[in-house]
Design an enzyme around this catalytic site. Structure first.
Site, PDB file in Angstrom:
ATOM      1  N   GLY A   1      11.178   8.377  20.687  1.00  0.00           N
ATOM      2  CA  GLY A   1      11.623   9.716  21.061  1.00  0.00           C
ATOM      3  C   GLY A   1      11.567   9.798  22.572  1.00  0.00           C
ATOM      4  O   GLY A   1      11.246   8.804  23.241  1.00  0.00           O
ATOM      5  N   SER A   2      11.816  10.981  23.111  1.00  0.00           N
ATOM      6  CA  SER A   2      11.884  11.097  24.574  1.00  0.00           C
ATOM      7  C   SER A   2      10.556  10.707  25.231  1.00  0.00           C
ATOM      8  O   SER A   2      10.540  10.056  26.279  1.00  0.00           O
ATOM      9  CB  SER A   2      12.294  12.514  24.967  1.00  0.00           C
TER      10      SER A   2
ATOM     11  N   GLU B   1       8.570   8.450  24.568  1.00  0.00           N
ATOM     12  CA  GLU B   1       8.306   7.005  24.544  1.00  0.00           C
ATOM     13  C   GLU B   1       9.287   6.232  25.417  1.00  0.00           C
ATOM     14  O   GLU B   1       9.048   5.052  25.719  1.00  0.00           O
ATOM     15  CB  GLU B   1       8.383   6.465  23.104  1.00  0.00           C
TER      16      GLU B   1
ATOM     17  N   GLU C   1       8.796   6.132  10.367  1.00  0.00           N
ATOM     18  CA  GLU C   1       7.481   5.620  10.768  1.00  0.00           C
ATOM     19  C   GLU C   1       6.753   4.884   9.652  1.00  0.00           C
ATOM     20  O   GLU C   1       5.897   4.039   9.913  1.00  0.00           O
ATOM     21  CB  GLU C   1       6.621   6.757  11.324  1.00  0.00           C
TER      22      GLU C   1
ATOM     23  N   HIS D   1       6.446   8.295  17.819  1.00  0.00           N
ATOM     24  CA  HIS D   1       6.846   9.475  18.561  1.00  0.00           C
ATOM     25  C   HIS D   1       5.872  10.627  18.338  1.00  0.00           C
ATOM     26  O   HIS D   1       5.913  11.293  17.293  1.00  0.00           O
ATOM     27  CB  HIS D   1       8.261   9.879  18.145  1.00  0.00           C
TER      28      HIS D   1
ATOM     29  N   HIS E   1     -10.900   1.707  -9.961  1.00  0.00           N
ATOM     30  CA  HIS E   1      -9.775   2.629 -10.047  1.00  0.00           C
ATOM     31  C   HIS E   1     -10.024   3.578 -11.237  1.00  0.00           C
ATOM     32  O   HIS E   1     -10.438   4.703 -11.051  1.00  0.00           O
ATOM     33  CB  HIS E   1      -8.463   1.828 -10.186  1.00  0.00           C
TER      34      HIS E   1
ATOM     35  N   GLY F   1      -3.050   1.179  -2.319  1.00  0.00           N
ATOM     36  CA  GLY F   1      -2.177   1.595  -3.420  1.00  0.00           C
ATOM     37  C   GLY F   1      -1.103   2.581  -2.975  1.00  0.00           C
ATOM     38  O   GLY F   1      -0.421   3.169  -3.804  1.00  0.00           O
TER      39      GLY F   1
HETATM   40  N1  TZD Z   1       3.121   8.032  -4.014  1.00  0.00           N
HETATM   41  C1  TZD Z   1       2.565   7.086  -3.220  1.00  0.00           C
HETATM   42  C2  TZD Z   1       2.817   7.123  -1.727  1.00  0.00           C
HETATM   43  N2  TZD Z   1       1.782   6.135  -3.703  1.00  0.00           N
HETATM   44  C3  TZD Z   1       1.520   6.112  -5.034  1.00  0.00           C
HETATM   45  N3  TZD Z   1       0.714   5.142  -5.480  1.00  0.00           N
HETATM   46  C4  TZD Z   1       2.117   7.044  -5.916  1.00  0.00           C
HETATM   47  C5  TZD Z   1       2.914   8.001  -5.353  1.00  0.00           C
HETATM   48  C6  TZD Z   1       1.839   7.095  -7.415  1.00  0.00           C
HETATM   49  N4  TZD Z   1       2.361   5.908  -8.158  1.00  0.00           N
HETATM   50  C7  TZD Z   1       1.569   4.840  -8.481  1.00  0.00           C
HETATM   51  O1  TZD Z   1       0.366   4.723  -8.190  1.00  0.00           O
HETATM   52  S1  TZD Z   1       2.433   3.674  -9.348  1.00  0.00           S
HETATM   53  C8  TZD Z   1       3.855   4.568  -9.313  1.00  0.00           C
HETATM   54  C9  TZD Z   1       3.656   5.765  -8.634  1.00  0.00           C
HETATM   55  C10 TZD Z   1       4.727   6.754  -8.405  1.00  0.00           C
HETATM   56  C11 TZD Z   1       5.094   4.047  -9.985  1.00  0.00           C
HETATM   57  C12 TZD Z   1       5.766   2.976  -9.218  1.00  0.00           C
HETATM   58  O2  TZD Z   1       6.919   2.613  -9.914  1.00  0.00           O
HETATM   59  P1  TZD Z   1       7.644   1.243  -9.729  1.00  0.00           P
HETATM   60  O3  TZD Z   1       6.794   0.204 -10.540  1.00  0.00           O
HETATM   61  O4  TZD Z   1       8.994   1.405 -10.346  1.00  0.00           O
HETATM   62  O5  TZD Z   1       7.614   0.819  -8.334  1.00  0.00           O
HETATM   63  P2  TZD Z   1       6.479   0.103 -12.108  1.00  0.00           P
HETATM   64  O6  TZD Z   1       6.286  -1.352 -12.341  1.00  0.00           O
HETATM   65  O7  TZD Z   1       7.617   0.670 -12.874  1.00  0.00           O
HETATM   66  O8  TZD Z   1       5.188   0.848 -12.336  1.00  0.00           O
END
Ligand code: TZD
Ligand code: CA
Length: 527
Positions: free
Chosen positions: A25-26, A28, A47, A70, A281, A402
């Site tokens: 952006g400006s 930077e 980003e 930015h 988890h 994740g």
């Molecule tokens: N948003 C973000 C930024 N991170 C996350 N982990 C999720 C939402 C929630 N989430 C998961 O933890 S797995 C998943 C979501 C939405 C599904 C991903 O789907 P995919 O893979 O099509 O990439 P699969 O193999 O169909 O599960």
């Protein structure tokens, strides 16, 4: 006179930071518009992409990576990506442009009003130098902080009128500094741990991402052989620290208290190296350790040591400690143990849609042995670890927190850091959308990543979660109707869809040989 800008470039160059990953952006422009000829700029179109590419680059190059964002808005967009960098111990030096000093107080447009608190708590330190002459020293401090164990992102906000200022004759040079880290258990402690390993009936070795990050994979193999240990990867792996076909390898530990204690039930001594104890988890309460077992924890992260659920922790240099233990144990007993066998595939070769295990099987056949996998396909992780052959250091990356949106850009950073190795990105059709503009960077810089989009038309991983929580038919899981070939070609990446099970091998074989980026859509079954 020497300007603040040229002194800062010297600090960056001295520390190997000559690639800038950014979105400008400006604020930077005065920094990126004057890059010396040995510096290069890699543009990401948002980003999340920028930080994802830099994250992959830092992880695969084993060094720091420089990000330029930015102001506040760019920083805000980067926060999701920083969760992954934080848990991967990724040494990102994130800089952001700030309004001119004389203008910030009135909150002029593009002032980053809360610059030192905005990126917290996902950075180790966030600073805004107190005066222009302190910018180069602050940058050196940021780099050394990012690289000190436990490694992690840092943040520096720089008012853009600082760059042209005179550094002044009194500014001490900071470019000749090095910061190194040592620290190992005492010889007496190493003797004691080695003795525990020798006298254990059934010792288990649990290896985590920091074994791969510190390039201690071979030492882990030697220790496992010398002490006859069964080996697991710590729950929710984001790197691969142990060869998956090694006879001692048992797989990935389940990510719950009960799951870990059950998997380790036969073991009396558990040595955890380079991983938290443990990063769960699913909430499945249970004992932390099997009855009567004791746990030794080797980690470079004081936070991991302090918050662990159990065990005796050593905050230490991982390779030096493993080497010290290997030295104290007898040579591994002679005689080959047969390699770990892979589960046989049940499905026929032309099953349609393609079972994900068949994709991984095919990759074992057609991908080079030195291939690097960047994966973000959440419902297929179990079958992936069962199937895939991975042997060398730095061969697997997954979002450490994740947070989806890592895989598409990180694959590019990994490929830039390791041009001699083939990078294969295995991305779910849901995950792909979180940072799909990464494809533009792939095309523009001709980064030869092969993207495999596993299209099962759903957020597959959320289905078993819903089931285990007793939730019937939640909304928001169906994502059918996306034409990834059209999207890829819109960004300039040639793409192809596998149209039958019998085509899979040929299509993947061809994709491996491509000199530029490729995207392959594979309709897959829900696991
Ligand atoms: N948003 C973000 C930024 N991170 C996350 N982990 C999720 C939402 C929630 N989430 C998961 O933890 S797995 C998943 C979501 C939405 C599904 C991903 O789907 P995919 O893979 O099509 O990439 P699969 O193999 O169909 O599960
Ligand atoms: Ca999916």
């Amino acid at each position: 006179m020497q300007t603040v800008l040229s002194a800062t470039f010297e600090v960056l160059r001295h520390n190997g930071l000559t690639t800038v990953f950014g979105n400008p952006g400006s604020n930077e422009l005065p920094f990126i518009g004057n890059l010396p000829s040995d510096f290069s700029y890699v543009l990401g179109l948002n980003e999340g992409v920028v930080v994802g590419i830099a994250d992959g680059f830092a992880l695969a190059s084993n060094g720091p990576a420089l990000v330029n964002l930015h102001s506040a808005a760019g920083t805000g967009n980067a926060m999701g990506a920083l969760t992954n960098a934080w848990y991967a111990h990724s040494p990102l030096v994130v800089t952001a442009g700030q309004q001119v000093r004389a203008h910030m107080g009135g909150e002029a447009m593009l002032s980053n009003v809360h610059a030192t608190t905005l990126p917290q708590p996902l950075v180790k330190v966030a600073m805004e130098p107190s005066a222009p002459a302190d910018v180069p020293r602050s940058m050196a401090q940021a780099i050394h902080t990012a690289m000190a164990y436990p490694r992690g992102p840092v943040y520096v906000s720089v008012p853009y009128d600082d760059w042209e200022q005179d550094l002044g004759a009194d500014a001490p040079p900071v470019t000749d500094r090095r910061v190194r880290q040592g620290g190992c258990p005492s010889p007496a402690d190493l003797d004691r741990i080695a003795e525990l390993l020798r006298s254990s009936e059934r010792p288990a070795l649990i290896v985590g991402g920091d074994v791969d990050a510190t390039q201690a994979n071979d030492l882990a193999v030697r220790l496992a052989d010398a002490a006859s240990m069964s080996v697991w990867i710590a729950p929710s792996p984001y790197r691969c620290p142990f060869p998956t076909r090694h006879p001692r390898f048992q797989g990935v530990l389940p990510a719950s208290m009960l799951g870990v204690a059950t998997a380790l039930a036969d073991h009396d001594l558990i040595l955890v190296v380079g991983a938290p104890v443990f990063r769960y988890h699913q909430y499945e309460p249970g004992p932390i350790l099997p009855d009567g077992a004791s746990l030794i924890h080797l980690t470079s992260d004081p936070g991991e040591a302090a918050r662990a659920w159990a065990g005796e922790a050593y905050i230490t240099d991982i390779p030096a400690t493993l080497a010290g233990l290997v030295e104290r144990l007898p040579e591994a007993p002679a005689g080959e143990i047969p390699p770990r066998l892979r589960g046989a595939r049940q499905e026929s070769a032309d099953s349609w849609p393609v079972p994900p295990g068949r994709v991984f099987d095919t990759l074992n056949q057609v991908a080079p042995e030195s291939a690097i996998y960047v994966t973000e396909s959440t419902s297929t992780t179990g079958v992936f670890w069962e199937t895939i052959d991975i042997s060398g250091q730095g061969s697997f990356y997954f979002p450490a927190a994740g947070g989806l949106g890592f895989g598409m850009p990180a694959a590019l950073g990994v490929q830039l850091a390791r041009p001699e190795r083939k990078v294969v990105a295995l991305i779910g059709d849901g995950s792909a959308n979180f940072n799909i503009p990464a494809l533009w960077t792939a095309a523009r810089y001709r980064i030869p990543v092969t993207y495999l989009i596993l299209q099962n038309d759903t957020y597959g991983a959320l289905r078993p979660f819903a089931e285990s929580m007793g939730i019937q038919n939640p909304p928001g899981l169906d994502i059918s109707g996306i034409d990834f070939c059209a999207i890829a070609s819109g960004y300039g990446v040639p793409a192809e869809r596998v149209e039958s099970g019998s085509q899979l091998t040929d299509v993947l074989k061809r994709a491996m040989d491509s000199a530029g980026p490729r995207l392959i859509v594979i309709p897959t079954s829900i696991t």
